[in-house]
Design an enzyme around this catalytic site. Structure first.
Site, mmCIF file in Angstrom:
data_model
loop_
_atom_site.group_PDB
_atom_site.id
_atom_site.type_symbol
_atom_site.label_atom_id
_atom_site.label_comp_id
_atom_site.label_asym_id
_atom_site.label_seq_id
_atom_site.Cartn_x
_atom_site.Cartn_y
_atom_site.Cartn_z
ATOM 1 N N CYS A 77 0.800 -1.230 0.000
ATOM 2 C CA CYS A 77 0.000 0.000 0.000
ATOM 3 C C CYS A 77 0.832 1.279 0.000
ATOM 4 O O CYS A 77 0.586 2.163 -0.842
ATOM 5 C CB CYS A 77 -0.979 0.032 1.163
ATOM 6 S SG CYS A 77 -1.332 -1.546 1.908
ATOM 7 N N ARG A 106 6.668 -11.191 5.462
ATOM 8 C CA ARG A 106 6.051 -11.047 6.777
ATOM 9 C C ARG A 106 6.646 -12.069 7.720
ATOM 10 O O ARG A 106 6.962 -13.192 7.321
ATOM 11 C CB ARG A 106 4.537 -11.254 6.685
ATOM 12 C CG ARG A 106 3.896 -10.161 5.862
ATOM 13 C CD ARG A 106 2.397 -10.251 5.855
ATOM 14 N NE ARG A 106 1.870 -9.262 4.922
ATOM 15 C CZ ARG A 106 0.608 -9.206 4.518
ATOM 16 N NH1 ARG A 106 -0.263 -10.098 4.985
ATOM 17 N NH2 ARG A 106 0.219 -8.283 3.681
ATOM 18 N N GLN A 151 1.454 -10.918 -3.602
ATOM 19 C CA GLN A 151 0.024 -10.627 -3.619
ATOM 20 C C GLN A 151 -0.373 -10.104 -4.988
ATOM 21 O O GLN A 151 0.386 -9.363 -5.605
ATOM 22 C CB GLN A 151 -0.291 -9.520 -2.606
ATOM 23 C CG GLN A 151 -0.148 -9.917 -1.163
ATOM 24 C CD GLN A 151 -0.483 -8.727 -0.276
ATOM 25 O OE1 GLN A 151 0.106 -7.667 -0.395
ATOM 26 N NE2 GLN A 151 -1.436 -8.913 0.626
ATOM 27 N N ASP A 181 -2.070 -7.548 -5.749
ATOM 28 C CA ASP A 181 -2.561 -6.436 -4.953
ATOM 29 C C ASP A 181 -3.004 -5.286 -5.859
ATOM 30 O O ASP A 181 -2.462 -5.115 -6.941
ATOM 31 C CB ASP A 181 -1.406 -5.949 -4.059
ATOM 32 C CG ASP A 181 -1.907 -5.365 -2.766
ATOM 33 O OD1 ASP A 181 -3.128 -5.220 -2.610
ATOM 34 O OD2 ASP A 181 -1.067 -5.040 -1.912
ATOM 35 N N LYS A 236 -15.225 -4.158 4.952
ATOM 36 C CA LYS A 236 -14.695 -4.978 3.845
ATOM 37 C C LYS A 236 -15.637 -6.100 3.469
ATOM 38 O O LYS A 236 -16.515 -6.483 4.244
ATOM 39 C CB LYS A 236 -13.348 -5.576 4.234
ATOM 40 C CG LYS A 236 -13.452 -6.550 5.403
ATOM 41 C CD LYS A 236 -12.168 -7.338 5.599
ATOM 42 C CE LYS A 236 -12.311 -8.242 6.833
ATOM 43 N NZ LYS A 236 -11.184 -9.118 7.036
ATOM 44 N N HIS A 253 -8.280 -1.188 -0.768
ATOM 45 C CA HIS A 253 -7.285 -2.236 -1.022
ATOM 46 C C HIS A 253 -8.080 -3.424 -1.558
ATOM 47 O O HIS A 253 -9.109 -3.754 -1.000
ATOM 48 C CB HIS A 253 -6.625 -2.774 0.237
ATOM 49 C CG HIS A 253 -6.102 -1.769 1.191
ATOM 50 N ND1 HIS A 253 -4.763 -1.544 1.336
ATOM 51 C CD2 HIS A 253 -6.717 -0.971 2.085
ATOM 52 C CE1 HIS A 253 -4.573 -0.639 2.293
ATOM 53 N NE2 HIS A 253 -5.742 -0.273 2.753
HETATM 54 ZN ZN LIG Z 1 -3.127 -2.381 0.636
#
Ligand SMILES: [Zn+2]
Ligand SMILES: [Zn+2]
Length: 645
Positions: free
Chosen positions: A337, A366, A384, A386, A472, A518
């Site tokens: 992000c 991570r 991801q 993303d 979400k 996101h």
């Molecule tokens: Zn994000």
């Protein structure tokens, strides 16, 4: 005698004399109900059928149709297990024996380990006791007597439990024949209803789960109402084992995790890498077609950036440690992000440019504890799919709809037709716990809910489950054997735009803060690959199969023709392989089957003469001879259409 008033679930009331049991009321209602009854619910609490009622209450008689009843059956089965063990191994000491998902366990202290032969004997003894239909009876004892009873029978763990858990002067016990257990209950009336169970394994567990305490042996079992349900469950377990991506990964040479490199880090082998390329190519094409821009961002960025984003606060535990270079700290990115935000901020944006949809196959790192790492599903480095959408308030409905539509295209393309959708919203009573203004929350939540309703998608709304920064939608797909997998997330964020001071110039000439979403469709490519492997049990549809056809010459004599078949297929982009080993045809077929190659093309003299191939499909078996051109045309169509079968 006193009478009491019983209110049944349909609202009907009955006057009965005090001391009447739920079992008696069930018999008054119908013989069928009395026969099916397992337990009662009295004023919301589960209650033995044989336990007298002595005041006005609401009462429900529960049968196998009621979801709560199965755990009572399993708990009673745990007592049956303990009763059988005590008979066969009189010296054992008893721990606890609760119901669990799909079954139950009971734990014992015993010097010798329980063997599989022991389990068989115990299971037989349980069946014997079950067939005797022994009643489960509730008894009350004053606490000191209860302690005395267990002290005399040298059940010190039970003494400990009575000492700690019995808060009333009278302690409740349940007996099953000679077996006595300190237990709050309730239980099913008798052992005869326990028909479908299987002892599965023994596992060590410290008493009360605390290291240093005595090591108990837990006997685990699965238990259902009927043999058919039990068989189905055991079959599903077998299937899950057969499909396990950690087993199929090496067998099909798709990927590996190398101790030398570190846990939770994935090596994609050529065949797995090819599948990844196909997935990514499809995705990139769709992204561009759907109006996304592709971006790339660095893998390490200044730690300060992660302070601005807030990740060093609430996300620190999931991050790798910072790396120092030239007296500045850098951070391996745990998320994409902030990188996309910096691209947004590279210019002053106008309302005319919005929505901006930045997409990246972004690799993140991570820190997952080594104990939770699991094949491709929980890893330390992953990519991801993303994207971050920056838009105006008037655009959120159409953006959310486009995200959900994209998610469904993913499921359809990769062969999933069942799914569950969840909408997580805030706890409106506590706006102080959340970032963003109430009107943002209300508008975004309404956009998510309205979109799902307009698209006629069933969903579950979960109050108070949203992250602090926005509501979400989660989409879970259901795989070939009915397991749900979290896949797509469409997540609003009212936090980062404020933290980074994002702006656009509105039609009114003033500065406004854009909305940020996101969204990840596959989630992580690694995890998605794991799900694909398990869903297809490694037998990928032709368009995804690393090798689509294997040419099997009957003998060396035909290897030249085999090579010409290979060349023709390769020319039109089909992934083909010739098995020209000096092996019998049967062995070649077996190996191609094990590699789950969709098509085997057997070639000998007849085929060479007529420019044909004898086609064998990995699941449909022998499809007979076909002109080579015809086979090529039909396989190309199958690949083109991404046919799933
Ligand atoms: Zn994000
Ligand atoms: Zn119990």
């Amino acid at each position: 005698m006193d009478t009491i008033e019983i209110t049944l679930p349909d609202g009907a009331k009955r006057e009965v004399s005090s001391g009447t049991t739920p079992a008696e009321i069930a018999r008054q209602i119908s013989r069928g109900l009395a026969k099916e009854a397992l337990v009662a619910r009295v004023d919301g609490q589960l209650w033995d059928l044989s336990r007298p009622l002595d005041q006005n209450t609401s009462l429900a008689i529960l049968t196998p149709k009621d979801p709560e009843a199965i755990q009572v059956l399993r708990h009673s089965a745990a007592h049956l297990l303990a009763a059988a063990v005590i008979e066969l191994f009189p010296g054992v000491k008893l721990g606890i024996g609760p119901p669990i998902d799909n079954g139950f366990f009971y734990e014992f202290l015993r010097a010798e380990p329980f063997t599989s032969q022991d389990l068989e004997r115990i299971e037989n003894k349980m069946r014997e006791l079950a067939s005797q239909d022994i009643p489960n009876e509730r008894k009350l004892l004053p606490k000191p007597e209860a302690l005395k009873l267990y002290r005399e029978s040298q059940q010190e763990f039970k003494c400990e439990l009575v000492g700690e858990k019995a808060t009333e002067p009278m302690v409740s016990f349940y007996t099953t024949g000679k077996f006595v257990d300190f237990c709050r209950g309730p239980h099913i009336p008798s052992t005869g209803r326990i028909k479908a169970f299987k002892l599965t394994n023994v596992a060590g567990a410290y008493w009360k789960g605390q290291e240093g305490n005595p090591q108990m042996q837990r006997i685990y079992a699965v238990c259902f109402y009927s043999q058919a349900e039990l068989d189905e469950y055991l079959h599903k377990l077998e299937e899950a084992k057969r499909r396990d991506h950690r087993k199929l990964g090496p067998e099909l040479d798709l990927f590996s995790i190398q101790d030398e490199a570190g846990p939770g880090l994935i090596f994609w082998h050529p065949k797995g890498g090819l599948i990844r390329k196909l997935v990514e190519d499809w995705l990139r094409d769709e992204l561009l077609r759907r109006g996304y821009d592709l971006v790339f961002t660095p893998h390490v960025m200044r730690l300060d950036l992660w302070k601005t984003s807030g990740h060093t606060g609430y996300y620190r535990d999931n991050m790798f440690s910072p790396i120092e270079i030239e007296k500045a700290d850098y951070q391996l990115k745990p998320m994409n992000c902030p990188g996309h935000i910096l691209i947004y901020k590279a210019h002053l944006r106008s309302y005319r440019e919005l929505p901006l949809r930045f997409a990246e196959l972004g690799t993140v790192y991570r820190y997952e504890r080594s104990g939770v790492l699991h094949g491709l599903l929980r890893v330390r480095g992953f990519t991801q799919d993303d994207a971050h959408i920056f838009c105006r308030p008037d655009q959120i409905e159409s953006e959310v709809e486009a995200c959900v539509d994209f998610a469904f295209a993913v499921m359809k393309t990769f062969g999933f037709d069942r799914y569950e959708v969840e909408l997580s919203v805030w706890d409106a009573a506590h706006p102080e716990n959340y970032a963003g203004k109430p009107e943002d929350w209300n508008r975004a939540t309404a956009a998510l809910a309205d979109t799902l309703e307009r698209m006629k998608i069933q969903y579950k709304r979960i109050e108070g489950e949203a992250a602090f920064y926005g509501p979400k939608i989660d989409v879970k797909l259901i795989d070939a054997i009915g397991r749900p997998w979290q896949l797509t997330t469409v997540q609003f964020d009212f936090n980062l735009p404020a933290r980074f001071g994002l702006e656009y110039v509105g039609e009114d000439g003033a500065r406004h803060q854009p909305l940020m979403v996101h969204r990840a469709l596959l989630g992580s490519i690694e995890r998605f690959f794991g799900i694909l492997i398990e869903h297809y049990a490694g037998a990928f549809p032709a368009w995804l199969a690393p090798v689509q056809a294997s040419v099997l010459p009957l003998s060396e004599k035909f290897s030249e023709y085999a090579k010409s078949v290979e060349a023709k297929l390769r020319d039109v982009g089909i992934r083909v392989h010739v098995d020209d080993r000096n092996e019998k045809l049967q062995a070649k077929i077996r190996d191609a089957q094990l590699q789950k190659i969709p098509y085997m093309l057997i070639v000998g003299g007849k085929e060479a003469e007529s420019s044909s191939v004898s086609v064998r499909h990995r699941t449909k078996g022998d499809l007979g001879p076909q002109p080579l051109d015809q086979f090529i045309a039909s396989l190309r169509a199958e690949i083109e259409n991404k046919t799933i079968h």
